[in-house]
Design an enzyme around this catalytic site. Structure first.
Site, mmCIF file in Angstrom:
data_model
loop_
_atom_site.group_PDB
_atom_site.id
_atom_site.type_symbol
_atom_site.label_atom_id
_atom_site.label_comp_id
_atom_site.label_asym_id
_atom_site.label_seq_id
_atom_site.Cartn_x
_atom_site.Cartn_y
_atom_site.Cartn_z
ATOM 1 C CG ASP A 1 -1.936 -1.165 1.284
ATOM 2 O OD1 ASP A 1 -1.381 -2.229 0.905
ATOM 3 O OD2 ASP A 1 -3.148 -1.009 1.656
ATOM 4 C CG ASN B 1 -3.980 3.231 1.725
ATOM 5 O OD1 ASN B 1 -3.444 2.207 1.514
ATOM 6 N ND2 ASN B 1 -5.160 3.542 2.033
ATOM 7 C CG HIS C 1 -9.205 3.004 1.214
ATOM 8 N ND1 HIS C 1 -10.160 3.753 2.070
ATOM 9 C CD2 HIS C 1 -8.247 2.646 2.300
ATOM 10 C CE1 HIS C 1 -9.925 3.419 3.493
ATOM 11 N NE2 HIS C 1 -8.807 2.701 3.499
ATOM 12 C CG HIS D 1 -6.744 -4.998 0.220
ATOM 13 N ND1 HIS D 1 -5.576 -4.360 0.074
ATOM 14 C CD2 HIS D 1 -7.464 -4.246 0.779
ATOM 15 C CE1 HIS D 1 -5.644 -3.088 0.499
ATOM 16 N NE2 HIS D 1 -6.798 -3.066 0.826
ATOM 17 C CG HIS E 1 -6.676 -3.910 4.302
ATOM 18 N ND1 HIS E 1 -7.266 -2.839 4.300
ATOM 19 C CD2 HIS E 1 -7.242 -4.585 5.570
ATOM 20 C CE1 HIS E 1 -8.023 -2.522 4.905
ATOM 21 N NE2 HIS E 1 -8.038 -3.478 5.932
ATOM 22 C CG HIS F 1 -1.109 0.060 5.753
ATOM 23 N ND1 HIS F 1 -1.614 1.452 5.730
ATOM 24 C CD2 HIS F 1 -1.915 -0.298 4.705
ATOM 25 C CE1 HIS F 1 -2.361 1.897 4.581
ATOM 26 N NE2 HIS F 1 -2.446 0.672 4.072
#
Ligand code: FE2
Ligand code: FE2
Length: 277
Positions: A8, A40, A68, A151, A176, A178
């Site tokens: 991400d 992101n 997102h 994800h 996802h 992070h």
């Protein structure tokens, strides 16, 4: 063939670090194709067409998204026509975007990527297992080297998908959360796996967002703007070595490049243009 997959990319710090680090990293590691999750990339949620172009110019061949995906609506038209970016394959049929993305690697081998959303602690979506089966059927005859971006919030969702797809895809790579995990492995007979490749963005943060804002909201319950943080940008991902003819993964290696790591990467020689040419 070596495929670099980046986790991400968060906000301007992530995008800027990719632009600074990727050319040198690709040259140093002799990478044949780059895939990145960019859900992101624009200020922490979603991605605009302008940022997409910047990432492509920086050397990213294929782009995945996540929960997102539609936060910046400007991306919808691009998702409908561009073959290098895909939506989660277990989104509704009417959701804009393709269920996989495809590009040739440096040696000409077709590489496909698809993305799937987990179902634990996330918005309800269609069955990711059956969605993966459907996309793999479509890809028959089009690509043997297939990378899956799983994800998901739960590590079990990621392990389940890896075992569902082992032997049928080159890699199942988690995104996802992070946070990079230390469980990279090759599942027999040749599928690379890691629960999460980690975040490409500012690490002096709460998963990419300003610590003060997230912490004050957690403590007081008073909402605040979770702006993207800026300190300690890093690039995180994994390098998967794949046998081009079969799509079988031979190795997987975790990658984390910070400012100190970037400083010791051999710089890329500037392109030489003959005088008057
Ligand atoms: Fe994310
Ligand atoms: Fe996400």
């Amino acid at each position: 063939m070596k495929i670099l997959f980046l986790g991400d990319i968060v906000g301007p710090p992530g995008v800027t670090f990719v632009k600074r680090a990727l050319p040198a990293l690709v040259a140093h590691e002799i990478i044949d194709l780059v895939i990145a999750n960019a859900e992101n990339a624009s200020n922490g949620a979603g991605m605009t067409p302008g940022v997409y172009r910047q990432l492509r110019q920086a050397g990213i061949d294929l782009v995945t998204m996540g929960d997102h995906i539609y936060k910046r609506q400007e991306i919808v038209a691009l998702l409908e026509k561009d073959e290098r970016i895909c939506k989660p394959a277990n989104f509704p049929e009417d959701a804009p975007g393709h269920v996989f993305a495809l590009a040739p690697a440096r040696d000409g081998t077709s590489v496909a990527v698809l993305s799937l959303l987990g179902r634990t602690f996330m918005r309800p979506v269609d069955c990711p297992f059956r969605a993966a089966d459907r996309v793999l059927k479509t890809l028959e005859g089009q690509a043997r080297c297939i990378i899956v971006d799983m994800h998901a919030e739960a590590t079990a969702d990621k392990y389940l998908m890896a075992h569902h797809l082992k032997g049928r895809v080159s890699a199942v790579l988690g995104t996802h959360t992070h946070v990079q995990t230390a469980d990279e492995q090759i599942l027999s007979p040749g599928t690379a796996f890691i629960s999460d490749v980690g975040m490409t963005g500012p690490y002096d943060s709460i998963l990419g967002r300003r610590i003060d804002r997230v912490l004050s909201t957690a403590v007081t319950f008073v909402p605040s703007a979770f702006d993207v943080a800026s300190g300690d940008p890093r690039l995180a991902g994994a390098i998967v070595e794949v046998e081009s003819a079969t799509g079988k993964a031979l190795s997987i290696r975790r990658l984390m490049v910070d400012e100190a790591g970037l400083a010791v990467l051999p710089p890329v020689a500037p392109a030489h243009f003959p005088e008057g040419g």
